[in-house]
Each structure stands twice: as structure tokens, then as C-alpha cells.
Design a protein around this motif. Structure first.
Motif, PDB file in Angstrom:
ATOM      1  N   TRP A 194      19.763 114.715 129.094  1.00  0.00           N
ATOM      2  CA  TRP A 194      21.184 114.740 129.419  1.00  0.00           C
ATOM      3  C   TRP A 194      21.907 113.607 128.702  1.00  0.00           C
ATOM      4  N   CYS A 218      15.338 121.390 132.370  1.00  0.00           N
ATOM      5  CA  CYS A 218      16.521 120.529 132.429  1.00  0.00           C
ATOM      6  C   CYS A 218      17.293 120.820 133.706  1.00  0.00           C
ATOM      7  N   ARG A 242      23.649 117.915 126.060  1.00  0.00           N
ATOM      8  CA  ARG A 242      22.267 117.442 126.014  1.00  0.00           C
ATOM      9  C   ARG A 242      21.796 117.269 124.578  1.00  0.00           C
ATOM     10  N   PRO A 273      16.475 112.745 133.626  1.00  0.00           N
ATOM     11  CA  PRO A 273      16.641 113.048 132.206  1.00  0.00           C
ATOM     12  C   PRO A 273      16.406 111.889 131.264  1.00  0.00           C
TER      13      PRO A 273
END
Length: 346
Positions: free
Chosen positions: A53, A12, A46, A318
Motif C-alpha cells: 500500500w 492485499c 499500491r 502492507p
């Protein structure tokens, strides 16, 4: 020659500076969520399962040292070097209140009943804010022996726990008297203290040691020496038979709770690991590092041959549009970032 098998995490991206704290919500009707604190001033929310995200909380003017979510993941809180702790609406990203302090705030935690916010920092004062009356003066508990690094609630909000940056041990405070009732003795300052989901254990990391304490009697249950200096440790919440630890050698290790045997070693971060936390059901865990990334690892890992290329995971795109449909009907008000764009705001 036999090829080594290595675990493949979800990576991430999004933070531009070190990730210093992670917090998972409980499981809600809309799934579970992960909030991260970073020195880049912007906590991020998240999807706890996929790492996608959802949004960014904007408003701090200094490094954010700690962040957390309340029991239903409806509100977030953050503690910052800008001498403030902030309360946020976790659905819209709006700042609900800023609690001003006189020095750096290092730690924050919601009470179990979610009506109070506990903070601590360089002032050596524990403050308890009434979230039903956010403008009211907080209750203050002083006499901490050092700058406060971690805080947590225990025993139905009757006891609070704190550790210090520059003093060994963990202090347990009785809220009724405002006094220290017990000190859990360690040989180094405690950098991580976690209360287990079932309330049975306190997990601490100090120096190169991970310890487990009985959270009712406060006796030492287990103590294990680690291969390196560790900054954070977390106990698997479902069965309590595993724990993870991460620290200066950039690796995230898993151990057997009962024997201390190392069960796995995950490599991938490019800087010291500052925080590790298990997801609420124990099927995965997250690590945050000096390298600015969060990595989500499966407890029963997906593995690949060491010679195979690492798949891109969810980074650096994301795909947050999927989150709005998949995770939370209530998040329809969010400004969802487009693919490839820098997150703007929750």
C-alpha cells in the motif's frame, strides 16, 4: 495419494467493501503502480509489483466504481456513485478537481495524450473533460442505448469505446462526428472491455464468453466459452499468448489465447471476482473480489503443497515504509502509514 499443487498469491487487504475495478499504470522510471476502486468510497494506490500500500485517496461520499492512472502515473481519476468523477495528484493524494454529474458515474479513462478525461454512467452520456481547462464545460456525446458501464480510448484518441449495463454489445464512437460507427455484437451486456497494450485487440467479457476483437477493423478474432459467468478478462500484454478471466465462481483462470485451453485455475477468493488485470510486463496479474481483497498472482506461479499453510503474504500489514525507499523518490511527501495502522491518506 498425490498432493495437489496450488498457487500462492500476494494478498492485499485494506478495502472494507468489494473491490470492483483495477488498473495498472505503464512502467515508469519509478516502477509501476496499481490503483483499485471499491464500494468503500476510497481508491487505493499500491506498488504494482509487491502490492504494498502506498496511499488512499479520500474525498468521495459514495461507492467508487472505476479508477485509473495517467500515462506517467502522476495523476489518478475515479468515478463514483456520489455523482462525481475526481482528478487526483497521485504523488500527494490531493484532490485536483471534482467533475460534477447528475447521476452515478460508472467509468472513467484518461486519453492517451493524458489531456482529457472520459466519463460515463447512468445518465447515458459520454463526457470528455479538458484537463488543461478543468472548469470548462465538457464535450458531451449522447444517444447511448443504455446506462454506461465501461469506457476506453482507441486509435490515438480518435475513437472511444463504451459498453452498457443494460444493453448488449460494445459501441465505437467517432469523436469527430460524435456518432456510433460500429457495434461489436454480443449476446449479453459487456461487463469488461480492455484495449491491449499494443493496441491490436479489444478484450471483452459478456455472460460466460470472452471475446477478442481486432481494434482496427473491429472484426471478431476469437471467442471462447468460459466455465462460468465471467465479469472480467485481460490479455497478457507482452506476448499476447495468454489471457485471464474471473467471475461468479470465485476462481481466476488462465487460458491459452490461441486455443482456449485452460492453463491454470487459482483459488483463494471468498466471493465473486469482479475484476482481473495483467501487470504491464505480463509477469503477474491482479484480481479484485466481492471479499474486499486484491490478490496478485505470478504468471509463472510460486506453488506449494495443498496441505501446507498459506503464508501471510503482505496482509494485513502492507509494510508501506519500504515503498517510500524502494519505489518512488517523488513519494517523499506521502503520509506513510505505520505498520498495523489504517491507511489515512496518500
Amino acid at each position: 495419494m498425490e498432493k495437489k499443487k496450488v498457487a500462492v498469491p500476494l494478498v492485499c487487504h485494506g478495502h472494507s467493501r468489494p473491490v470492483v475495478d483495477l488498473f495498472y499504470s505503464s512502467i515508469t522510471p519509478d516502477g509501476f503502480f496499481l490503483i483499485s476502486a471499491s464500494k468503500d468510497t476510497t481508491p487505493m494506490l499500491r506498488n504494482g509489483e509487491t502490492g504494498d500500500w502506498i496511499g488512499t485517496f479520500e474525498g468521495h461520499k459514495g461507492a467508487v466504481w472505476s479508477s485509473c492512472l495517467d500515462a506517467k502515473a502522476l495523476r489518478a481519476a475515479s468515478a463514483s456513485a456520489d455523482f462525481s468523477a475526481k482528478l487526483w495528484d497521485a504523488l500527494t493524494g490531493d484532490e485536483l478537481h471534482s467533475f460534477e454529474h447528475k447521476h452515478i458515474v460508472r467509468a472513467c479513462a484518461f486519453s492517451e495524450d493524458t489531456h482529457h478525461l472520459l466519463t460515463g454512467g447512468v445518465e447515458k452520456i459520454l463526457r470528455i473533460f479538458d484537463l488543461n481547462r478543468p472548469d470548462a464545460a465538457p464535450r458531451e456525446v449522447d444517444n447511448s442505448p443504455g446506462s454506461i458501464r465501461t469506457v476506453a480510448w482507441l486509435q490515438g484518441d480518435q475513437t472511444i469505446l463504451s459498453s452498457c449495463t443494460d444493453a448488449n454489445g460494445v459501441r465505437l464512437w467517432d469523436l469527430r462526428s460524435g456518432k456510433i460507427v460500429q457495434t461489436l455484437e454480443t449476446k449479453s451486456p459487456v461487463t469488461s472491455a480492455e484495449v491491449s497494450h499494443d493496441g491490436r485487440y479489444i478484450t471483452t467479457a459478456d455472460g460466460s464468453t470472452v471475446k477478442f476483437w481486432d481494434s482496427n477493423q473491429f472484426g471478431l478474432v476469437k471467442s471462447y466459452n468460459m466455465p462460468c459467468s465471467v465479469e472480467s478478462a485481460s490479455l497478457e500484454p507482452k506476448n499476447g499468448n495468454k489471457f485471464i478471466a474471473g467471475g461468479e465462481d470465485m476462481w481466476v483462470r488462465m487460458f491459452d489465447f490461441h486455443t482456449g485451453e485452460e492453463l491454470g485455475c487459482n483459488k483463494g477468493h471468498h466471493g465473486p471476482v469482479h475484476c482481473v488485470r495483467f501487470a504491464p510486463a505480463g509477469e503477474s496479474y491482479a484480481s479484485g473480489s466481492e471479499d474486499g481483497t486484491i490478490r496478485i498472482w505470478q504468471t509463472s506461479p510460486v506453488i506449494r503443497e495443498e496441505s501446507e499453510p498459506v503464508p501471510p503474504g503482505n496482509a494485513p500489514n502492507p509494510k508501506v515504509k519500504a515503498v517510500a525507499d524502494e519505489v518512488n523518490r517523488k513519494l517523499q511527501t506521502l503520509q506513510i502509514g505505520k505498520e498495523g495502522n489504517t491507511p489515512e491518506r496518500v
